[in-house]
Design a protein around this motif. Structure first.
Motif, PDB file in Angstrom:
ATOM      1  N   ARG A  25       0.801  -1.219   0.000  1.00 43.21           N
ATOM      2  CA  ARG A  25       0.000   0.000   0.000  1.00 43.21           C
ATOM      3  C   ARG A  25       0.839   1.277   0.000  1.00 43.21           C
ATOM      4  N   MET A  26       2.146   1.132   0.089  1.00 48.19           N
ATOM      5  CA  MET A  26       3.039   2.296   0.080  1.00 48.19           C
ATOM      6  C   MET A  26       3.167   2.851  -1.333  1.00 48.19           C
ATOM      7  N   THR A  30       8.005   7.762   1.496  1.00 54.50           N
ATOM      8  CA  THR A  30       7.315   7.153   2.630  1.00 54.50           C
ATOM      9  C   THR A  30       8.067   7.375   3.932  1.00 54.50           C
ATOM     10  N   ASP A  70       4.243  11.176   0.715  1.00 54.10           N
ATOM     11  CA  ASP A  70       3.142  10.562  -0.032  1.00 54.10           C
ATOM     12  C   ASP A  70       2.440   9.505   0.819  1.00 54.10           C
ATOM     13  N   THR A  71       3.216   8.795   1.625  1.00 56.93           N
ATOM     14  CA  THR A  71       2.683   7.767   2.521  1.00 56.93           C
ATOM     15  C   THR A  71       3.316   7.939   3.889  1.00 56.93           C
ATOM     16  N   ALA A  96       1.628  14.097   5.993  1.00 57.41           N
ATOM     17  CA  ALA A  96       1.218  13.540   4.699  1.00 57.41           C
ATOM     18  C   ALA A  96       0.811  14.663   3.741  1.00 57.41           C
ATOM     19  N   ALA A 101      -1.467   8.955   1.588  1.00 55.57           N
ATOM     20  CA  ALA A 101      -2.010   7.821   2.338  1.00 55.57           C
ATOM     21  C   ALA A 101      -1.376   7.755   3.726  1.00 55.57           C
TER      22      ALA A 101
END
Length: 120
Positions: A25-26, A30, A70-71, A96, A101
């Protein structure tokens, strides 16, 4: 000298299926905080982990880095006092990017008008 309760414990390791779930899901840049022994993420933050990019308190980390990642992955200490729980989640929201996400692993479900829950 750090407080004994904040010292790194070997038990802070995700099982492979959990790690695979998170990794799938990454996307993009991150942040993983607190990272424990996880090697996931471009930037890993933990108070006392040998696998961290930065040894720091997550809640005090990244001043001036709002909206950078982004994550954001967070597996906060599960015994956080009830009224302190939102601080962990809102720190993730702060770091974030808009539309980014947050992968959040906790025994409580965070709620916010600034974030939409997509998966449980």
């Amino acid at each position: 000298m750090q407080h004994a309760k904040l010292r790194f414990k070997q038990s802070m390791v995700w099982e492979k299926d959990v790690s695979d779930f998170v990794e799938a899901r990454m996307r993009g840049l991150t942040l993983n905080a607190p990272c424990g022994r996880s090697r996931l993420g471009d930037v890993r933050v933990d108070v006392d982990s040998p696998d961290a990019t930065f040894n720091a308190d997550f809640l005090a980390f990244a001043v001036g880095q709002q909206g950078v990642y982004d994550t954001v992955i967070s597996d906060p200490p599960w015994k956080v006092q009830y009224y302190h729980r939102p601080r962990w989640f809102f720190k993730c929201v702060e770091l974030a990017k808009v539309g980014g996400a947050i992968i959040y692993n906790a025994t409580w479900i965070p709620t916010s008008r600034y974030a939409k829950l997509k998966e449980l």
